[in-house]
Design an enzyme around this catalytic site. Structure first.
Site, PDB file in Angstrom:
ATOM      1  N   GLY A 326       0.816  -1.204   0.000  1.00 25.14           N
ATOM      2  CA  GLY A 326       0.000   0.000   0.000  1.00 25.14           C
ATOM      3  C   GLY A 326       0.851   1.255   0.000  1.00 25.14           C
ATOM      4  O   GLY A 326       2.045   1.227  -0.297  1.00 25.14           O
ATOM      5  N   VAL A 328       2.318   4.739   1.997  1.00 22.81           N
ATOM      6  CA  VAL A 328       2.700   5.191   3.324  1.00 22.81           C
ATOM      7  C   VAL A 328       2.673   6.714   3.353  1.00 22.81           C
ATOM      8  O   VAL A 328       3.212   7.370   2.456  1.00 22.81           O
ATOM      9  CB  VAL A 328       4.104   4.690   3.698  1.00 22.81           C
ATOM     10  CG1 VAL A 328       4.453   5.090   5.137  1.00 22.81           C
ATOM     11  CG2 VAL A 328       4.199   3.184   3.547  1.00 22.81           C
ATOM     12  N   LYS A 344       0.396   3.612   7.124  1.00 20.01           N
ATOM     13  CA  LYS A 344       0.332   2.801   5.909  1.00 20.01           C
ATOM     14  C   LYS A 344      -1.105   2.362   5.657  1.00 20.01           C
ATOM     15  O   LYS A 344      -1.746   1.753   6.521  1.00 20.01           O
ATOM     16  CB  LYS A 344       1.236   1.579   6.047  1.00 20.01           C
ATOM     17  CG  LYS A 344       1.170   0.620   4.875  1.00 20.01           C
ATOM     18  CD  LYS A 344       2.273  -0.419   4.950  1.00 20.01           C
ATOM     19  CE  LYS A 344       3.615   0.228   4.776  1.00 20.01           C
ATOM     20  NZ  LYS A 344       4.704  -0.748   4.626  1.00 20.01           N
ATOM     21  N   ASP A 438       9.418 -10.789   2.256  1.00 19.89           N
ATOM     22  CA  ASP A 438       9.766  -9.736   1.294  1.00 19.89           C
ATOM     23  C   ASP A 438      10.958  -8.914   1.802  1.00 19.89           C
ATOM     24  O   ASP A 438      10.896  -7.691   1.877  1.00 19.89           O
ATOM     25  CB  ASP A 438       8.563  -8.826   1.047  1.00 19.89           C
ATOM     26  CG  ASP A 438       8.690  -8.038  -0.263  1.00 19.89           C
ATOM     27  OD1 ASP A 438       9.572  -8.385  -1.075  1.00 19.89           O
ATOM     28  OD2 ASP A 438       7.938  -7.074  -0.458  1.00 19.89           O
TER      29      ASP A 438
END
Length: 600
Positions: A326, A328, A344, A438
């Site tokens: 998304g 921030v 976020k 990630d």
């Protein structure tokens, strides 16, 4: 020796555990831990009954790990290799010292706060230390239970004669038993009864706590240190405030009361009229609202309303960055501990997953490590899902590595070690292992003191199955993705080890893992391939620029770290080391063998 530090300096206070004569602490392949002297003499850790020397260690059927916990206890854990075993997960096997609450004071000169912070006391619950604030006190930092407590009132030194004359004293006492604060005495009085001891402390504006035991009264001032649970019959008398703050006792005498009541009545009528007018204006004009928060059970993660976060971010106007999770935004909240925050807005959260969303946040909210970005709060309102983090002023690791002015070698070493420590915590020290999924420079943030902190950990579990994916349709980011993602098999924490290996090469070389290069330099396009070619050809120096004097001067570490990175990016996850082993190899505590080809 285990010693507290006078943080942020490196001054050591007196030790609370000592192994003599010893030059180092060894954790060998059999699972045994012992102190070893310079002449090779070994001494088992038998100074504490909780460290059992008669244990039969079975490395064929069990895994073992040891951790020097952040509260100062060396703990050894055991994990069964049998997936069908009734005892799953990491279990405490033995630890030293057995009671950190008491041991940390032994041989001490009274500096520091003790096992817990100031104005709190330590007790051992389920083999772990627990810190508790005194009645009338709250945590200084709600996210750090070991950070000490502060009074919710002010101890005053004025108007003693009037206080004695008032039947409604502004202070009262909370009684606590089986707790002791061995230091901070400034007066000892005897013989006294408990009531006289309490009255003496009440009239003494310096006295914060009195301890009564067998006709003896000890008066203590703030801050209180080395608090610990201790059975022994002593009674703790904790002075707390009765009158509300901002209402000083004795501010109005009896003869003034009729006049005061008349004035108050007149002002009340005027205020009612003014209040009606103000309420009308409020309905028409939006004003800044105070952010009200509530906490998730058993964590320090707070629940924010969407409207409050919209105000905090000025309508989501100042964008800090975008990612697979998304956008921030920068924001500001009114808090003693945080002013600037990063908010976020999550994309793609599955509908009807409110309970799972909060359960995951509850788990993340229990994490606390200097190399993890702290989650302050969340919003779960309608279709809106937002997370509130501490603001990291220096941006991401990518900004450092891939800029024209590259960070020096010492700073890169510090970054790599910090990231490794954070991953060890997520994988091995949380109640349930957290797979990041990630790991990449864009998800490593740098604080004011240039500490590297992992962000977005645990978010992968909060998203739909088709979120946080690249064109390869696997979770993660292209270039950092472990091969098992392509095989449609269950993944483990080893996917993070793979990503860390790629990122470690980026930290070493100060370049991206994949580049579009000019003709003739195609061999350097994929960093992992080029690094292995350089390792095979004994050309590791080629991985760093000629002007990188720090890396070239630290050739031993440079070569060792390249080998570690190659171990991390092995094709088969069974070949990769755990992050705990990676950290030990990075620190030079474990020898690094020559890695095989990572692509076989």
């Amino acid at each position: 020796m285990f010693s507290p530090l006078a943080w942020p300096t490196e001054l050591r206070y007196s030790y609370y555990v000592a192994f003599r004569p010893a030059a180092r602490l060894v954790f060998d392949e059999s699972g045994e831990i012992y102190a070893e002297a310079k002449n090779g003499t070994r001494t088992t850790l038998q100074e504490d009954p909780n460290w059992r020397a008669d244990l039969v260690l079975d490395t064929r059927n069990n895994y073992y790990r040891a951790t020097l916990d952040y509260f100062g206890v060396l703990t050894q854990y055991v994990h069964s290799k049998d997936s069908n075993s009734q005892q799953q997960g990491w279990r405490i096997l033995r630890y030293i010292p057995g009671d950190i609450c008491t041991s940390v004071l032994d041989g001490y000169y009274g500096y520091g706060s003790g096992a817990c912070g100031y104005n709190s006391y330590c007790s051992m619950i389920e083999q772990r230390p627990t810190c508790t604030c005194l009645d009338g006190y709250t945590l200084i930092d709600p996210s750090n239970v070991f950070g000490g407590c502060q009074p919710n009132f002010t101890l005053g030194c004025g108007g003693d004669e009037e206080l004695q004359a008032r039947p409604e004293d502004p202070y009262t006492f909370k009684v606590l038993n089986d707790v002791d604060f061995p230091l901070n005495d400034y007066e000892k009085i005897q013989p006294y009864t408990q009531d006289v001891c309490q009255q003496d402390c009440l009239k003494d504006c310096i006295c914060a706590v009195a301890i009564y035991d067998n006709q003896t009264c000890w008066k203590k001032r703030l801050p209180l240190s080395f608090g610990k649970a201790k059975s022994g019959g002593q009674t703790i008398l904790i002075k707390t405030r009765v009158a509300p703050l901002g209402t000083p006792p004795g501010s109005k005498s009896k003869k003034d009361k009729p006049v005061f009541i008349g004035l108050l009545t007149g002002l009340l009528v005027i205020n009612v009229v003014l209040l009606a007018a103000v309420l009308s204006v409020i309905r028409l004009k939006k004003r800044k609202r105070e952010i009200k928060v509530s906490s998730l059970l058993e964590t320090n993660v707070h629940s924010f309303s969407y409207e409050a976060l919209m105000d905090a971010t000025w309508g989501f106007t100042e964008e800090l960055g975008r990612g697979s999770f998304g956008i921030v935004y920068k924001g500001t909240i009114e808090s003693r501990f945080y002013n600037e925050v990063a908010v976020k807005k999550l994309d793609g959260l599955a509908e009807g997953r409110e309970k799972e969303f909060k359960a995951e946040l509850n788990a993340i909210g229990k994490t606390s490590h200097k190399n993890l970005v702290r989650l302050i709060g969340f919003c779960d309102e309608g279709t809106n899902r937002l997370l509130v983090y501490e603001f990291m002023s220096n941006g991401s690791l990518a900004n450092f590595l891939f800029a024209q002015a590259k960070p020096n070698w010492d700073l890169r070493v510090r970054f790599a070690l910090g990231i490794a420590r954070g991953l060890v915590y997520l994988h091995e020290e949380c109640d349930t292992p957290i797979i990041h999924c990630d790991i990449k420079p864009q998800n490593i943030l740098i604080d004011d003191n240039f500490n590297a902190k992992i962000s977005d950990f645990g978010l992968a579990k909060l998203l739909l199955s088709d979120q946080s994916r690249t064109n390869t349709m696997i979770r993660g980011t292209r270039g950092y993705v472990a091969p098992e993602w392509f095989r449609n098999v269950p993944v483990t924490v080893k996917v993070d080890v793979y990503s860390f290996g790629v990122m470690l090469l980026e930290i070493i070389c100060c370049r991206r893992s994949v580049l579009m290069l000019e003709s003739g330099e195609e061999e350097k396009a994929v960093l992992t391939d080029w690094a292995y070619d350089c390792y095979l050809g004994s050309r590791i120096n080629a991985l760093v620029d000629d002007d990188d004097k720090g890396a070239l001067a630290d050739k031993g570490r440079l070569q060792r770290w390249v080998k570690i990175a190659i171990w991390c990016i092995q094709e088969h996850h069974e070949m990769r080391p755990t992050m705990g082993m990676v950290l030990q190899m990075l620190q030079g505590f474990v020898e690094v063998s020559d890695p095989p080809s990572p692509f076989s």
